[in-house]
Design a protein around this motif. Structure first.
Motif, PDB file in Angstrom:
ATOM      1  N   UNK A 105       0.834  -1.209   0.000  1.00  0.00           N
ATOM      2  CA  UNK A 105       0.000   0.000   0.000  1.00  0.00           C
ATOM      3  C   UNK A 105       0.861   1.249   0.000  1.00  0.00           C
ATOM      4  N   UNK A 106       1.954   1.238   0.781  1.00  0.00           N
ATOM      5  CA  UNK A 106       2.822   2.409   0.828  1.00  0.00           C
ATOM      6  C   UNK A 106       3.515   2.657  -0.513  1.00  0.00           C
ATOM      7  N   UNK A 107       3.872   1.608  -1.220  1.00  0.00           N
ATOM      8  CA  UNK A 107       4.477   1.774  -2.547  1.00  0.00           C
ATOM      9  C   UNK A 107       3.517   2.500  -3.483  1.00  0.00           C
ATOM     10  N   UNK A 108       2.241   2.116  -3.431  1.00  0.00           N
ATOM     11  CA  UNK A 108       1.219   2.770  -4.257  1.00  0.00           C
ATOM     12  C   UNK A 108       1.060   4.228  -3.839  1.00  0.00           C
ATOM     13  N   UNK A 109       0.938   4.467  -2.551  1.00  0.00           N
ATOM     14  CA  UNK A 109       0.733   5.829  -2.053  1.00  0.00           C
ATOM     15  C   UNK A 109       1.895   6.737  -2.429  1.00  0.00           C
ATOM     16  N   UNK A 110       3.112   6.246  -2.271  1.00  0.00           N
ATOM     17  CA  UNK A 110       4.273   7.093  -2.554  1.00  0.00           C
ATOM     18  C   UNK A 110       4.450   7.320  -4.053  1.00  0.00           C
ATOM     19  N   UNK A 111       4.087   6.335  -4.860  1.00  0.00           N
ATOM     20  CA  UNK A 111       4.174   6.531  -6.314  1.00  0.00           C
ATOM     21  C   UNK A 111       3.233   7.638  -6.757  1.00  0.00           C
ATOM     22  N   UNK A 112       2.120   7.790  -6.050  1.00  0.00           N
ATOM     23  CA  UNK A 112       1.154   8.826  -6.404  1.00  0.00           C
ATOM     24  C   UNK A 112       1.361  10.107  -5.607  1.00  0.00           C
ATOM     25  N   UNK A 113       2.535  10.246  -4.966  1.00  0.00           N
ATOM     26  CA  UNK A 113       2.923  11.533  -4.398  1.00  0.00           C
ATOM     27  C   UNK A 113       2.674  11.748  -2.928  1.00  0.00           C
ATOM     28  N   UNK A 114       2.276  10.715  -2.168  1.00  0.00           N
ATOM     29  CA  UNK A 114       1.911  10.927  -0.768  1.00  0.00           C
ATOM     30  C   UNK A 114       3.110  10.753   0.170  1.00  0.00           C
ATOM     31  N   UNK A 115       3.075  11.513   1.284  1.00  0.00           N
ATOM     32  CA  UNK A 115       4.117  11.394   2.298  1.00  0.00           C
ATOM     33  C   UNK A 115       3.618  10.522   3.453  1.00  0.00           C
ATOM     34  N   UNK A 116       4.383  10.487   4.549  1.00  0.00           N
ATOM     35  CA  UNK A 116       4.036   9.624   5.689  1.00  0.00           C
ATOM     36  C   UNK A 116       2.745  10.040   6.378  1.00  0.00           C
ATOM     37  N   UNK A 117       2.338  11.298   6.195  1.00  0.00           N
ATOM     38  CA  UNK A 117       1.085  11.786   6.785  1.00  0.00           C
ATOM     39  C   UNK A 117      -0.078  11.710   5.804  1.00  0.00           C
ATOM     40  N   UNK A 118       0.145  11.012   4.685  1.00  0.00           N
ATOM     41  CA  UNK A 118      -0.868  10.850   3.634  1.00  0.00           C
ATOM     42  C   UNK A 118      -1.322  12.193   3.053  1.00  0.00           C
ATOM     43  N   UNK A 119      -0.362  13.100   2.963  1.00  0.00           N
ATOM     44  CA  UNK A 119      -0.556  14.362   2.265  1.00  0.00           C
ATOM     45  C   UNK A 119       0.349  14.355   1.039  1.00  0.00           C
ATOM     46  N   UNK A 120      -0.117  14.974  -0.043  1.00  0.00           N
ATOM     47  CA  UNK A 120       0.724  15.064  -1.231  1.00  0.00           C
ATOM     48  C   UNK A 120       1.923  15.956  -0.925  1.00  0.00           C
ATOM     49  N   UNK A 121       3.112  15.477  -1.270  1.00  0.00           N
ATOM     50  CA  UNK A 121       4.332  16.193  -0.909  1.00  0.00           C
ATOM     51  C   UNK A 121       4.481  17.477  -1.725  1.00  0.00           C
ATOM     52  N   UNK A 122       5.213  18.421  -1.155  1.00  0.00           N
ATOM     53  CA  UNK A 122       5.505  19.665  -1.861  1.00  0.00           C
ATOM     54  C   UNK A 122       6.342  19.385  -3.105  1.00  0.00           C
ATOM     55  N   UNK A 123       7.233  18.416  -3.032  1.00  0.00           N
ATOM     56  CA  UNK A 123       8.073  18.075  -4.188  1.00  0.00           C
ATOM     57  C   UNK A 123       7.227  17.544  -5.342  1.00  0.00           C
ATOM     58  N   UNK A 124       6.157  16.816  -4.994  1.00  0.00           N
ATOM     59  CA  UNK A 124       5.281  16.276  -6.042  1.00  0.00           C
ATOM     60  C   UNK A 124       4.414  17.378  -6.645  1.00  0.00           C
ATOM     61  N   UNK A 125       3.804  18.196  -5.795  1.00  0.00           N
ATOM     62  CA  UNK A 125       2.872  19.215  -6.294  1.00  0.00           C
ATOM     63  C   UNK A 125       3.584  20.399  -6.938  1.00  0.00           C
ATOM     64  N   UNK A 126       4.750  20.751  -6.410  1.00  0.00           N
ATOM     65  CA  UNK A 126       5.435  21.953  -6.886  1.00  0.00           C
ATOM     66  C   UNK A 126       6.874  21.630  -7.285  1.00  0.00           C
ATOM     67  N   UNK A 127       7.060  20.897  -8.375  1.00  0.00           N
ATOM     68  CA  UNK A 127       8.428  20.595  -8.822  1.00  0.00           C
ATOM     69  C   UNK A 127       9.157  21.869  -9.213  1.00  0.00           C
ATOM     70  N   UNK A 128      10.460  21.814  -9.099  1.00  0.00           N
ATOM     71  CA  UNK A 128      11.279  22.993  -9.378  1.00  0.00           C
ATOM     72  C   UNK A 128      11.235  23.328 -10.865  1.00  0.00           C
ATOM     73  N   UNK A 129      10.938  24.583 -11.156  1.00  0.00           N
ATOM     74  CA  UNK A 129      10.961  25.061 -12.545  1.00  0.00           C
ATOM     75  C   UNK A 129      11.475  26.495 -12.529  1.00  0.00           C
TER      76      UNK A 129
END
Length: 636
Positions: free
Chosen positions: A267-291
């Motif tokens: 389950x954690x592999x699936x969650x992390x592949x779709x951008x989630x962190x340990x608190x089940x929030x989408x990570x800043x790195x996933x939502x706001x990649x550096x550009x």
């Protein structure tokens, strides 16, 4: 996932903490055991999870209470070691160690605990009957392991479980008392299901399941394995499989089963592949990649991004009417934590007769968001799963950063597709009507717009020499603090100066703004004579609008009205886009003879005889120079 794991071993003296660490490192039981082992770092390449692991020993004889508290605060997981043949050490687990650890950690960020029963080689019975009630009493306890440092029994398993408790914790996923997944986990997996349901039919068919499996685990499922998964769901719930595909209920059941069987990592592999962190929030790195975006550059969606957005539109346009109803828009944004589009969006882009956003309007809104706020656009694409569906590193792959506008001006050509027009004018001059007319709305339709639903932007596609471009109109409110000429050249591509022909004080504001901010800039300007269906009144300015244009070598005032029975004409907007694309090609008449083709065209435009303009312009002889296009009247 964490970049490293810090494991702390605590427990009563002589329970074998140091022996466990030394047996792990040397793979044999030590003849001499020191009071405390030095901190050991296991490299990532020799751990199952490929994460560096630090193992820290505690010795009551060598360390103070303060040092113990510091180690507890730094630990990611704590192993409480007891001796299976020592009842006192077992009692100390609940009477001393668990309360001590809880007092030294925050309630909201409790450290996972592992109960370790060492010296199992000295007894024939198991201590699990005594330990299970303790595990049920304390939710922070991830698991219990019985091992033997002397026989090397379950040593590597112990530290694997400790790693797993940090990298794949049970707490955020599952509630043992209720025997079901926590709401935050259900919410995250529901979004993952919707993103993976590529045709939006509420079922993951075999192709979608294989795509999901390959995306998360880098390998497709064999046909028999796929059937086995669906059979497991069929046996346990009636509505888990439908039309030979997995429903949302079946998908959630499978993950509940994984967790209950101790396979949290799936389950954690699936969650992390779709951008989630340990608190089940989408990570800043996933939502706001550096550009990186230089200050004088703009951002646009590239071809792949538009293809993805087209797929998303088709996926949710269930009635195939090329427009999104309010219900379809709501369904599209179910994968978002909030509704990103307000009612003003319907007055920013094109809609159908029912007020629903059309396909063109939908793409226009995405184009607008990317141009004005690229970080917001990256976030939105993240919620929709662009990087996952298109197998890209991040949403940044959907963006094109245009080259500097100053380079465009120097080279007199551009590859940009979005052009910004600032619409300037006094209060009541007709700016809002000009914006809404661009979206095909006449005055009658505009009167139906609620005041609190109005927008300062309008965007739609236009065609210049067969090329599709986007023109973004921005209504600039009176009193806005304009930038200097150099900054103005970068901030927009063309300027519309709008005045009301029926208001004698309206043109004065346009003349003032032009002379103060745009007379010395390279930004092309166009004067719009709004409300041209009304009687024209002489303006309170020393020059008439036409004379003002001649003096400053501008196009003559362009008559405009949205008080029509049909949708207003878009000719003006095409002309604005052309001016934005070719700012260097300013048409200037050098003779002012009032008889040449260009001067005749200017007079026709002034009189509002637009239908004759194209025929007259065909007779114009153009002579291109570096800075302008000069028109000679010789031969006419």
């Amino acid at each position: 996932m964490r970049k490293d794991v810090r494991i702390l071993l605590v427990g009563e003296p002589k329970v074998g903490k140091t022996s466990l660490i030394m047996s792990l490192v040397s793979e044999e039981f030590p003849d001499e055991v020191p009071l405390r082992a030095e901190e050991i770092t296991i490299p990532a390449d020799v751990t199952p999870e490929r994460v560096p692991t630090h193992i820290v020993d505690y010795s009551e004889a060598e360390q103070s209470d303060e040092q113990l508290y510091q180690e507890i605060s730094k630990a990611n997981v704590i192993c409480i070691v007891y001796s299976v043949n020592n009842k006192k050490s077992i009692e100390k687990v609940t009477s001393h160690w668990i309360p001590l650890i809880n007092d030294r950690t925050d309630k909201d960020s409790r450290v996972p605990l592992i109960l370790v029963g060492n010296k199992s080689d000295l007894v024939e019975h198991s201590s699990m009957e005594t330990i299970l009630p303790i595990m049920n009493q304390y939710q922070d306890i991830e698991t219990c392991v019985e091992c033997s440092a002397k026989n090397l029994k379950n040593i590597s398993e112990l530290f694997y479980y400790a790693q797993k408790a940090v990298l794949h914790p049970t707490g955020p996923l599952y509630c043992p008392e209720e025997k079901e997944m926590k709401p935050s986990c259900v919410k995250a997996l529901t979004r993952i299901f919707k993103v993976s349901d590529l045709d939006n039919d509420g079922i993951l068919n075999d192709n979608e399941l294989n795509f999901f499996q390959r995306t998360c685990f880098n390998t497709p499922l064999a046909p028999q394995a796929l059937e086995d998964v669906k059979n497991v769901v069929r046996r346990n719930m009636t509505d888990g499989v439908q039309d030979n595909g997995l429903t949302l209920k079946g998908f959630l059941f499978l993950h509940t089963l994984f967790i209950q069987r101790g396979r949290h990592e799936t389950t954690w592999t699936v969650l992390r592949r779709f951008g989630y962190d340990d608190d089940l929030e989408l990570t800043q790195e996933y939502l706001f990649p550096l550009i990186k975006i230089p200050p004088d550059c703009t951002t646009e969606l590239n071809h792949n991004a538009y293809l993805f957005l087209q797929r998303v539109f088709d996926k949710h346009d269930k009635d195939r009417d090329c427009a999104l109803s309010p219900e379809e828009v709501k369904d599209l944004f179910k994968v978002f934590p909030y509704m990103p589009w307000g009612p003003d969006v319907n007055n920013t882009v094109c809609t159908n007769d029912q007020g629903w956003i059309t396909y063109q309007g939908y793409l226009s809104q995405w184009t607008l968001t990317t141009y004005l706020d690229v970080q917001r656009s990256l976030e939105y694409l993240g919620y929709l799963g662009f990087s996952i569906i298109y197998e890209q590193e991040s949403q940044a792959a959907a963006m094109t950063v245009t080259r500097s506008k100053r380079i465009d001006l120097q080279k007199k050509q551009t590859q940009r597709s979005v052009f910004r027009c600032n619409v300037v004018g006094s209060q009541g001059s007709g700016k809002s009507g000009f914006l809404q007319a661009f979206l095909g709305r006449n005055l009658q339709r505009q009167r139906m717009i609620r005041e609190d639903h109005k927008s300062l932007y309008a965007i739609s596609a236009t065609y210049v020499y067969g090329q599709e471009k986007y023109l973004l109109l921005h209504e600039v409110m009176p009193g806005f603090d304009f930038l200097g000429p150099m900054e103005a050249d970068v901030s927009c591509d063309v300027v519309c100066l709008v005045y009301d022909v029926n208001n004698p004080a309206s043109f004065e504001y346009c003349a003032m703004v032009y002379k103060k901010h745009f007379m010395d800039s390279k930004t092309p300007c166009m004067l719009i004579a709004a409300k041209s269906d009304l009687h024209e009144i002489r303006q309170h300015h020393s020059l008439t609008p036409l004379e003002f244009c001649r003096r400053h070598k501008l196009h003559p005032p362009q008559p405009f009205t949205c008080n029509t029975t049909e949708a207003p004409s878009k000719d003006l907007y095409t002309k604005l886009t052309t001016m934005a694309m070719y700012p260097h090609a300013r048409l200037r008449c050098t003779c002012a003879c009032k008889r040449c083709a260009y001067c005749m065209c200017r007079r026709l435009l002034t009189w509002g005889l637009l239908r004759h303009v194209k025929a007259q312009l065909r007779r114009v002889v153009l002579h291109r120079s570096i800075n302008r296009t000069t028109i000679h009247c010789s031969g006419y």
